[in-house]
Write a protein that holds these residues in place. Sequence first.
Motif, PDB file in Angstrom:
ATOM      1  N   VAL A 179       0.867  -1.177   0.000  1.00 39.53           N
ATOM      2  CA  VAL A 179       0.000   0.000   0.000  1.00 39.53           C
ATOM      3  C   VAL A 179       0.902   1.226   0.000  1.00 39.53           C
ATOM      4  CG1 VAL A 179      -1.845   1.263   1.152  1.00 39.53           C
ATOM      5  CG2 VAL A 179      -1.797  -1.248   1.251  1.00 39.53           C
ATOM      6  N   ILE A 180       0.803   2.020  -1.065  1.00 39.78           N
ATOM      7  CA  ILE A 180       1.752   3.112  -1.295  1.00 39.78           C
ATOM      8  C   ILE A 180       0.991   4.412  -1.543  1.00 39.78           C
ATOM      9  CG2 ILE A 180       3.678   3.896  -2.722  1.00 39.78           C
ATOM     10  CD1 ILE A 180       4.082   0.918  -3.520  1.00 39.78           C
ATOM     11  N   PRO A 181       0.845   5.251  -0.529  1.00 39.09           N
ATOM     12  CA  PRO A 181       0.159   6.524  -0.724  1.00 39.09           C
ATOM     13  C   PRO A 181       1.055   7.548  -1.401  1.00 39.09           C
ATOM     14  CG  PRO A 181       0.904   6.346   1.536  1.00 39.09           C
ATOM     15  CD  PRO A 181       1.244   5.049   0.875  1.00 39.09           C
ATOM     16  N   HIS A 182       0.457   8.402  -2.226  1.00 42.47           N
ATOM     17  CA  HIS A 182       1.182   9.483  -2.874  1.00 42.47           C
ATOM     18  C   HIS A 182       1.178  10.721  -1.998  1.00 42.47           C
ATOM     19  CE1 HIS A 182       1.514   8.315  -7.369  1.00 42.47           C
ATOM     20  NE2 HIS A 182       1.461   7.216  -6.630  1.00 42.47           N
ATOM     21  N   ILE A 183       2.359  11.267  -1.775  1.00 42.36           N
ATOM     22  CA  ILE A 183       2.526  12.531  -1.069  1.00 42.36           C
ATOM     23  C   ILE A 183       2.815  13.573  -2.141  1.00 42.36           C
ATOM     24  CG2 ILE A 183       3.792  13.755   0.731  1.00 42.36           C
ATOM     25  CD1 ILE A 183       2.212  11.229   1.649  1.00 42.36           C
ATOM     26  N   GLU A 184       1.804  14.364  -2.506  1.00 39.51           N
ATOM     27  CA  GLU A 184       1.970  15.236  -3.671  1.00 39.51           C
ATOM     28  C   GLU A 184       1.273  16.585  -3.530  1.00 39.51           C
ATOM     29  OE1 GLU A 184       0.717  12.762  -6.885  1.00 39.51           O
ATOM     30  OE2 GLU A 184      -1.158  12.189  -5.934  1.00 39.51           O
ATOM     31  N   THR A 185       0.978  16.966  -2.281  1.00 39.73           N
ATOM     32  CA  THR A 185       0.437  18.295  -2.007  1.00 39.73           C
ATOM     33  C   THR A 185       1.066  18.812  -0.717  1.00 39.73           C
ATOM     34  OG1 THR A 185      -1.402  17.522  -0.631  1.00 39.73           O
ATOM     35  CG2 THR A 185      -1.801  17.641  -3.021  1.00 39.73           C
ATOM     36  N   LEU A 186       0.988  20.133  -0.532  1.00 38.57           N
ATOM     37  CA  LEU A 186       1.495  20.703   0.721  1.00 38.57           C
ATOM     38  C   LEU A 186       0.696  20.205   1.923  1.00 38.57           C
ATOM     39  CD1 LEU A 186       2.386  24.403  -0.175  1.00 38.57           C
ATOM     40  CD2 LEU A 186       3.940  22.587   0.581  1.00 38.57           C
ATOM     41  N   GLU A 187      -0.582  19.949   1.705  1.00 38.42           N
ATOM     42  CA  GLU A 187      -1.395  19.399   2.791  1.00 38.42           C
ATOM     43  C   GLU A 187      -0.837  18.062   3.245  1.00 38.42           C
ATOM     44  OE1 GLU A 187      -6.020  18.025   3.773  1.00 38.42           O
ATOM     45  OE2 GLU A 187      -5.489  18.775   1.777  1.00 38.42           O
ATOM     46  N   ALA A 188      -0.480  17.211   2.284  1.00 31.41           N
ATOM     47  CA  ALA A 188       0.090  15.907   2.624  1.00 31.41           C
ATOM     48  C   ALA A 188       1.426  16.068   3.341  1.00 31.41           C
ATOM     49  CB  ALA A 188       0.260  15.074   1.358  1.00 31.41           C
ATOM     50  N   VAL A 189       2.237  17.008   2.874  1.00 30.45           N
ATOM     51  CA  VAL A 189       3.535  17.273   3.513  1.00 30.45           C
ATOM     52  C   VAL A 189       3.334  17.686   4.962  1.00 30.45           C
ATOM     53  CG1 VAL A 189       5.567  18.766   3.504  1.00 30.45           C
ATOM     54  CG2 VAL A 189       4.686  17.856   1.340  1.00 30.45           C
ATOM     55  N   GLU A 190       2.377  18.563   5.199  1.00 31.25           N
ATOM     56  CA  GLU A 190       2.106  19.027   6.562  1.00 31.25           C
ATOM     57  C   GLU A 190       1.612  17.895   7.458  1.00 31.25           C
ATOM     58  OE1 GLU A 190      -0.701  22.094   5.819  1.00 31.25           O
ATOM     59  OE2 GLU A 190       0.797  23.515   5.045  1.00 31.25           O
ATOM     60  N   ASN A 191       0.974  16.899   6.862  1.00 27.61           N
ATOM     61  CA  ASN A 191       0.411  15.785   7.636  1.00 27.61           C
ATOM     62  C   ASN A 191       1.264  14.523   7.545  1.00 27.61           C
ATOM     63  OD1 ASN A 191      -1.921  17.236   8.445  1.00 27.61           O
ATOM     64  ND2 ASN A 191      -2.880  16.835   6.461  1.00 27.61           N
ATOM     65  N   ILE A 192       2.526  14.666   7.100  1.00 24.20           N
ATOM     66  CA  ILE A 192       3.346  13.488   6.813  1.00 24.20           C
ATOM     67  C   ILE A 192       3.553  12.612   8.047  1.00 24.20           C
ATOM     68  CG2 ILE A 192       5.571  14.637   7.220  1.00 24.20           C
ATOM     69  CD1 ILE A 192       4.736  12.076   4.451  1.00 24.20           C
ATOM     70  N   GLY A 193       3.689  13.217   9.213  1.00 17.68           N
ATOM     71  CA  GLY A 193       3.885  12.429  10.428  1.00 17.68           C
ATOM     72  C   GLY A 193       2.719  11.514  10.714  1.00 17.68           C
ATOM     73  N   GLU A 194       1.513  12.030  10.576  1.00 14.46           N
ATOM     74  CA  GLU A 194       0.321  11.221  10.828  1.00 14.46           C
ATOM     75  C   GLU A 194       0.124  10.174   9.746  1.00 14.46           C
ATOM     76  OE1 GLU A 194      -2.965  13.855  11.238  1.00 14.46           O
ATOM     77  OE2 GLU A 194      -2.541  14.304  13.344  1.00 14.46           O
ATOM     78  N   ILE A 195       0.427  10.540   8.488  1.00 18.05           N
ATOM     79  CA  ILE A 195       0.241   9.588   7.384  1.00 18.05           C
ATOM     80  C   ILE A 195       1.177   8.402   7.538  1.00 18.05           C
ATOM     81  CG2 ILE A 195       0.533   9.273   4.889  1.00 18.05           C
ATOM     82  CD1 ILE A 195      -0.409  12.199   4.546  1.00 18.05           C
ATOM     83  N   MET A 196       2.458   8.675   7.804  1.00 18.81           N
ATOM     84  CA  MET A 196       3.418   7.571   7.905  1.00 18.81           C
ATOM     85  C   MET A 196       3.178   6.710   9.143  1.00 18.81           C
ATOM     86  SD  MET A 196       7.072   9.161   9.155  1.00 18.81           S
ATOM     87  CE  MET A 196       7.278  10.076   7.651  1.00 18.81           C
ATOM     88  N   GLY A 197       2.409   7.246  10.103  1.00 16.94           N
ATOM     89  CA  GLY A 197       2.117   6.474  11.297  1.00 16.94           C
ATOM     90  C   GLY A 197       0.959   5.509  11.149  1.00 16.94           C
ATOM     91  N   VAL A 198       0.277   5.543  10.004  1.00 13.36           N
ATOM     92  CA  VAL A 198      -0.861   4.643   9.788  1.00 13.36           C
ATOM     93  C   VAL A 198      -0.358   3.226   9.538  1.00 13.36           C
ATOM     94  CG1 VAL A 198      -2.784   4.097   8.243  1.00 13.36           C
ATOM     95  CG2 VAL A 198      -2.349   6.471   8.912  1.00 13.36           C
ATOM     96  N   GLU A 199      -0.831   2.280  10.319  1.00 10.68           N
ATOM     97  CA  GLU A 199      -0.419   0.887  10.161  1.00 10.68           C
ATOM     98  C   GLU A 199      -0.889   0.347   8.811  1.00 10.68           C
ATOM     99  OE1 GLU A 199      -0.662  -3.389  12.563  1.00 10.68           O
ATOM    100  OE2 GLU A 199      -1.628  -1.589  13.378  1.00 10.68           O
ATOM    101  N   GLY A 200       0.016  -0.307   8.104  1.00 15.58           N
ATOM    102  CA  GLY A 200      -0.318  -0.867   6.795  1.00 15.58           C
ATOM    103  C   GLY A 200       0.271  -0.094   5.639  1.00 15.58           C
ATOM    104  N   ILE A 201       0.838   1.089   5.902  1.00 13.13           N
ATOM    105  CA  ILE A 201       1.515   1.857   4.861  1.00 13.13           C
ATOM    106  C   ILE A 201       2.905   1.265   4.662  1.00 13.13           C
ATOM    107  CG2 ILE A 201       2.506   4.099   4.265  1.00 13.13           C
ATOM    108  CD1 ILE A 201      -0.531   4.010   4.069  1.00 13.13           C
ATOM    109  N   ASP A 202       3.270   0.986   3.414  1.00  5.41           N
ATOM    110  CA  ASP A 202       4.560   0.356   3.134  1.00  5.41           C
ATOM    111  C   ASP A 202       5.600   1.315   2.582  1.00  5.41           C
ATOM    112  OD1 ASP A 202       3.941  -2.556   3.632  1.00  5.41           O
ATOM    113  OD2 ASP A 202       2.373  -2.086   2.182  1.00  5.41           O
ATOM    114  N   VAL A 203       5.186   2.222   1.711  1.00  5.01           N
ATOM    115  CA  VAL A 203       6.099   3.173   1.084  1.00  5.01           C
ATOM    116  C   VAL A 203       5.378   4.513   0.960  1.00  5.01           C
ATOM    117  CG1 VAL A 203       7.494   3.715  -0.960  1.00  5.01           C
ATOM    118  CG2 VAL A 203       7.168   1.324  -0.298  1.00  5.01           C
TER     119      VAL A 203
END
Length: 264
Positions: free
Chosen positions: A144-168
């Motif tokens: 499961v590979i989420p795309h980080i491609e907006t400033l919103e995603a960058v600002e929330n990167i800590g929470e996104i990478m902490g989600v169990e099941g994210i691989d890359v």
Amino acid sequence: MINRVKDKLRSGKRVLGSFIGFYSPNFIEMIGYAGFDFVVIDDEHGAFSSSELENMIRTAESVDLVPIVRVSYDPSSIQKALDRGAKGVQVPMVNSKEDAIKAVKRAKFPPLGTRGVAYSHRAARYGNQGGKAFLDSSDENILVIPHIETLEAVENIGEIMGVEGIDVLFIGTTDLSVDMGFKEEGANHPEVQGVIRNLYQTASENNVAIGTVAADSTGAQQAFEKGANYVGVVANSVILKALQIVVEDTKRVGNEMTNRGIRK
């Protein structure tokens, strides 16, 4: 189910793949014979029917390529890609923890997620596999590979990478640069590069695999040097550049021959 790309990432190895956005099982074979680890079948920007998508996945497996699908925005696209045999999904525009959780849930069976259960599809060998063994293997091996491609995603990167099941975490550099307002300069703008460097550093500090896209071998090498674990080269760009070199070199030689003839 075996996923060689996921196994390599788990052991700290780097993997190289190729994006393809047009229907061509033949070209999938070439990508496999060239020695790539995976292929990303681009169902976000590409044009594939359901049967074409399945044929591309089937072809990838025939040449030992791990088939990954960059899914569309259709809520059922993750389910359909995995049922057809994809070993992973890249999910565009994951901008928040909630988006990341939703992506993981759609890729995992209950109780981990909400993926619908069936054993009659290709991924379960049309009913030859099933039950707990199939469900657990799928949950364990699907990427499961989420795309980080907006400033919103960058600002929330800590929470996104902490989600169990994210691989890359996959950095979509083009979308990111446009979202940041640099339509002309693109990803090479210093501010965009600064954000990208911070993403690499954050992923490294948290021991999370990170990936990105590259236009050619030079771009792929640079991404690996920055710390990427997972890099996808855009097949269209590689083909176009190779064709342009043939044209330029041939015209140059032809012009040189013509000029020598004139001097004579």
